[in-house]
Scaffold this motif. Sequence first.
Motif, PDB file in Angstrom:
ATOM      1  N   ILE A  71       4.236   4.817  -2.017  1.00 32.40           N
ATOM      2  CA  ILE A  71       3.010   5.194  -2.722  1.00 32.40           C
ATOM      3  C   ILE A  71       2.760   4.128  -3.777  1.00 32.40           C
ATOM      4  CG2 ILE A  71       1.875   6.906  -4.195  1.00 32.40           C
ATOM      5  CD1 ILE A  71       3.697   9.027  -2.841  1.00 32.40           C
ATOM      6  N   MET A  72       1.613   3.480  -3.653  1.00 29.39           N
ATOM      7  CA  MET A  72       1.203   2.470  -4.613  1.00 29.39           C
ATOM      8  C   MET A  72       0.117   3.085  -5.502  1.00 29.39           C
ATOM      9  SD  MET A  72       3.226   0.026  -3.796  1.00 29.39           S
ATOM     10  CE  MET A  72       2.571  -1.338  -4.738  1.00 29.39           C
ATOM     11  N   GLU A  73      -0.463   2.296  -6.390  1.00 29.36           N
ATOM     12  CA  GLU A  73      -1.432   2.850  -7.331  1.00 29.36           C
ATOM     13  C   GLU A  73      -2.727   3.295  -6.669  1.00 29.36           C
ATOM     14  OE1 GLU A  73      -2.547  -1.449  -7.077  1.00 29.36           O
ATOM     15  OE2 GLU A  73      -0.695  -0.304  -7.005  1.00 29.36           O
ATOM     16  N   ASN A  74      -3.066   2.723  -5.502  1.00 25.54           N
ATOM     17  CA  ASN A  74      -4.355   3.041  -4.893  1.00 25.54           C
ATOM     18  C   ASN A  74      -4.280   3.315  -3.388  1.00 25.54           C
ATOM     19  OD1 ASN A  74      -3.862   0.463  -3.976  1.00 25.54           O
ATOM     20  ND2 ASN A  74      -5.431  -0.483  -5.266  1.00 25.54           N
ATOM     21  N   HIS A  75      -3.093   3.344  -2.836  1.00 18.47           N
ATOM     22  CA  HIS A  75      -2.925   3.643  -1.410  1.00 18.47           C
ATOM     23  C   HIS A  75      -1.485   4.063  -1.148  1.00 18.47           C
ATOM     24  CE1 HIS A  75      -1.386  -0.486  -1.532  1.00 18.47           C
ATOM     25  NE2 HIS A  75      -0.808  -0.265  -0.362  1.00 18.47           N
ATOM     26  N   CYS A  76      -1.279   4.619   0.020  1.00 22.58           N
ATOM     27  CA  CYS A  76       0.081   4.908   0.448  1.00 22.58           C
ATOM     28  C   CYS A  76       0.216   4.543   1.919  1.00 22.58           C
ATOM     29  CB  CYS A  76       0.477   6.353   0.187  1.00 22.58           C
ATOM     30  SG  CYS A  76      -0.379   7.588   1.153  1.00 22.58           S
ATOM     31  N   HIS A  77       1.409   4.130   2.270  1.00 19.84           N
ATOM     32  CA  HIS A  77       1.754   3.852   3.654  1.00 19.84           C
ATOM     33  C   HIS A  77       2.791   4.873   4.084  1.00 19.84           C
ATOM     34  CE1 HIS A  77      -0.256  -0.026   3.777  1.00 19.84           C
ATOM     35  NE2 HIS A  77       0.444  -0.461   2.748  1.00 19.84           N
ATOM     36  N   LEU A  78       2.666   5.340   5.304  1.00 20.55           N
ATOM     37  CA  LEU A  78       3.639   6.262   5.884  1.00 20.55           C
ATOM     38  C   LEU A  78       4.014   5.770   7.266  1.00 20.55           C
ATOM     39  CD1 LEU A  78       1.749   9.645   5.288  1.00 20.55           C
ATOM     40  CD2 LEU A  78       3.695   8.804   3.966  1.00 20.55           C
ATOM     41  N   ILE A  79       5.247   6.016   7.625  1.00 19.33           N
ATOM     42  CA  ILE A  79       5.640   5.964   9.021  1.00 19.33           C
ATOM     43  C   ILE A  79       6.059   7.387   9.323  1.00 19.33           C
ATOM     44  CG2 ILE A  79       7.188   5.032  10.773  1.00 19.33           C
ATOM     45  CD1 ILE A  79       7.444   2.524   9.025  1.00 19.33           C
ATOM     46  N   ALA A  80       5.258   8.061  10.121  1.00 13.46           N
ATOM     47  CA  ALA A  80       5.457   9.493  10.336  1.00 13.46           C
ATOM     48  C   ALA A  80       5.136   9.866  11.769  1.00 13.46           C
ATOM     49  CB  ALA A  80       4.576  10.298   9.373  1.00 13.46           C
ATOM     50  N   THR A 144      11.991  -3.245  16.743  1.00 12.51           N
ATOM     51  CA  THR A 144      11.510  -4.429  16.015  1.00 12.51           C
ATOM     52  C   THR A 144      10.289  -4.080  15.173  1.00 12.51           C
ATOM     53  OG1 THR A 144      12.354  -5.909  17.723  1.00 12.51           O
ATOM     54  CG2 THR A 144      10.649  -6.789  16.268  1.00 12.51           C
ATOM     55  N   MET A 145       9.353  -3.367  15.756  1.00 10.83           N
ATOM     56  CA  MET A 145       8.155  -2.980  15.016  1.00 10.83           C
ATOM     57  C   MET A 145       8.503  -2.024  13.881  1.00 10.83           C
ATOM     58  SD  MET A 145       4.630  -1.364  16.470  1.00 10.83           S
ATOM     59  CE  MET A 145       3.199  -1.158  15.424  1.00 10.83           C
ATOM     60  N   MET A 146       9.421  -1.082  14.134  1.00  5.68           N
ATOM     61  CA  MET A 146       9.841  -0.141  13.080  1.00  5.68           C
ATOM     62  C   MET A 146      10.439  -0.906  11.903  1.00  5.68           C
ATOM     63  SD  MET A 146      10.139   3.019  11.972  1.00  5.68           S
ATOM     64  CE  MET A 146      10.394   4.365  13.127  1.00  5.68           C
ATOM     65  N   ILE A 153       6.455  -1.974   4.041  1.00  2.00           N
ATOM     66  CA  ILE A 153       6.148  -0.950   3.035  1.00  2.00           C
ATOM     67  C   ILE A 153       7.133  -0.983   1.872  1.00  2.00           C
ATOM     68  CG2 ILE A 153       4.932   0.532   4.674  1.00  2.00           C
ATOM     69  CD1 ILE A 153       7.274   2.425   4.687  1.00  2.00           C
ATOM     70  N   HIS A 154       8.405  -1.237   2.147  1.00  5.33           N
ATOM     71  CA  HIS A 154       9.391  -1.256   1.063  1.00  5.33           C
ATOM     72  C   HIS A 154       9.191  -2.449   0.134  1.00  5.33           C
ATOM     73  CE1 HIS A 154      12.242   1.434   3.630  1.00  5.33           C
ATOM     74  NE2 HIS A 154      11.299   2.132   3.014  1.00  5.33           N
ATOM     75  N   ASN A 155       8.659  -3.537   0.658  1.00  9.64           N
ATOM     76  CA  ASN A 155       8.428  -4.721  -0.174  1.00  9.64           C
ATOM     77  C   ASN A 155       7.046  -4.756  -0.805  1.00  9.64           C
ATOM     78  OD1 ASN A 155      10.877  -6.303  -0.194  1.00  9.64           O
ATOM     79  ND2 ASN A 155      10.620  -6.377   2.010  1.00  9.64           N
ATOM     80  N   PRO A 166      13.130  -3.585  -4.106  1.00  9.23           N
ATOM     81  CA  PRO A 166      12.481  -2.385  -3.566  1.00  9.23           C
ATOM     82  C   PRO A 166      13.175  -1.082  -3.967  1.00  9.23           C
ATOM     83  CG  PRO A 166      12.762  -4.026  -1.833  1.00  9.23           C
ATOM     84  CD  PRO A 166      13.469  -4.537  -3.055  1.00  9.23           C
ATOM     85  N   LEU A 167      14.481  -1.138  -4.219  1.00  9.79           N
ATOM     86  CA  LEU A 167      15.218   0.081  -4.607  1.00  9.79           C
ATOM     87  C   LEU A 167      14.778   0.609  -5.963  1.00  9.79           C
ATOM     88  CD1 LEU A 167      18.842  -0.869  -3.474  1.00  9.79           C
ATOM     89  CD2 LEU A 167      17.169   0.563  -2.294  1.00  9.79           C
ATOM     90  N   CYS A 168      14.138  -0.224  -6.754  1.00  8.49           N
ATOM     91  CA  CYS A 168      13.696   0.193  -8.091  1.00  8.49           C
ATOM     92  C   CYS A 168      12.359   0.924  -8.079  1.00  8.49           C
ATOM     93  CB  CYS A 168      13.611  -1.026  -9.013  1.00  8.49           C
ATOM     94  SG  CYS A 168      15.209  -1.799  -9.312  1.00  8.49           S
ATOM     95  N   TRP A 169      11.657   0.914  -6.944  1.00 11.31           N
ATOM     96  CA  TRP A 169      10.365   1.600  -6.865  1.00 11.31           C
ATOM     97  C   TRP A 169      10.609   3.049  -6.504  1.00 11.31           C
ATOM     98  CZ3 TRP A 169       5.947   0.365  -8.876  1.00 11.31           C
ATOM     99  CH2 TRP A 169       4.791   1.050  -8.513  1.00 11.31           C
ATOM    100  N   ARG A 170      10.295   3.938  -7.413  1.00  9.03           N
ATOM    101  CA  ARG A 170      10.584   5.356  -7.267  1.00  9.03           C
ATOM    102  C   ARG A 170       9.878   5.999  -6.074  1.00  9.03           C
ATOM    103  NH1 ARG A 170      10.345   9.972 -11.907  1.00  9.03           N
ATOM    104  NH2 ARG A 170      10.903  11.594 -10.467  1.00  9.03           N
ATOM    105  N   TYR A 171       8.666   5.608  -5.808  1.00  5.60           N
ATOM    106  CA  TYR A 171       7.832   6.259  -4.800  1.00  5.60           C
ATOM    107  C   TYR A 171       7.918   5.535  -3.453  1.00  5.60           C
ATOM    108  CZ  TYR A 171       6.140   8.327  -9.080  1.00  5.60           C
ATOM    109  OH  TYR A 171       6.077   8.960 -10.286  1.00  5.60           O
ATOM    110  N   SER A 172       9.130   5.447  -2.937  1.00  6.02           N
ATOM    111  CA  SER A 172       9.372   4.707  -1.704  1.00  6.02           C
ATOM    112  C   SER A 172      10.613   5.251  -1.011  1.00  6.02           C
ATOM    113  CB  SER A 172       9.571   3.230  -2.059  1.00  6.02           C
ATOM    114  OG  SER A 172      10.148   2.519  -0.996  1.00  6.02           O
ATOM    115  N   SER A 173      10.687   5.005   0.283  1.00  2.00           N
ATOM    116  CA  SER A 173      11.859   5.415   1.054  1.00  2.00           C
ATOM    117  C   SER A 173      12.936   4.338   1.069  1.00  2.00           C
ATOM    118  CB  SER A 173      11.449   5.757   2.491  1.00  2.00           C
ATOM    119  OG  SER A 173      10.800   4.661   3.102  1.00  2.00           O
ATOM    120  N   ALA A 174      12.766   3.241   0.341  1.00  6.47           N
ATOM    121  CA  ALA A 174      13.765   2.168   0.333  1.00  6.47           C
ATOM    122  C   ALA A 174      15.136   2.704  -0.062  1.00  6.47           C
ATOM    123  CB  ALA A 174      13.332   1.038  -0.607  1.00  6.47           C
ATOM    124  N   ARG A 175      15.183   3.589  -1.035  1.00  8.99           N
ATOM    125  CA  ARG A 175      16.467   4.157  -1.472  1.00  8.99           C
ATOM    126  C   ARG A 175      17.122   4.969  -0.353  1.00  8.99           C
ATOM    127  NH1 ARG A 175      17.872   4.368  -6.611  1.00  8.99           N
ATOM    128  NH2 ARG A 175      18.713   6.463  -6.438  1.00  8.99           N
TER     129      ARG A 175
END
Length: 190
Positions: A71-80, A144-146, A153-155, A166-175
């Motif tokens: 989740i960024m300030e103006n959009h979000c990306h999902l892989i769902a 590969t695509m995944m 998205i993590h970067n 990327p681990l420092c961004w709270r609103y991400s699945s990187a962690r």
Amino acid sequence: MADAEVIRIVYIPAMGRDRYRFLEPDAPHFLTCTAVKWLPLFAQPANALILIDSLRFLQHERGLLIHGYVIMENHCHLIAGGPRLARSISSFKSFTARQMVDRMRERNSPALSLLVWYRGRHKRDREHQVWQEGSHPEQIEGETMMRHKLEYIHNNPVKRGYVDDPLCWRYSSARNYEGLEGLLDVVTDW
């Protein structure tokens, strides 16, 4: 070619405003949900948490499988993926829009007038518009695509200069992918 990737996007002319379609809804899809006119609505942690809470609800109540998110300030990306994915994303956008508009009304936020100003003329059933139309689903076709989409998205916050890692961004699945606890449960074994 075990790792060959094929991106299947369907373009259907003159059939509604969103020309992208979910081909196999249970399969993971890369999705982008963008605030109208790229307004920084999710820069406020309370609004970002509205998105998180809604996704968590869809996970528990509708079987939404989240493989990655940011989740960024103006959009979000999902892989769902999951049953009735298109309907889940529609519910997500509708519910979160109502919640954010209600929150802005309570606080008499000046941003509310922008959501009226930028509302599409064809949106006669509502006073405000929070989201741009569509989510431009791209079906994930292979490992590969995944990996590519997850890295992207993590970067996203790193490329924007918000964090160095990327681990420092709270609103991400990187962690989640590093075995740490994240804000949402994420399916990392695909």
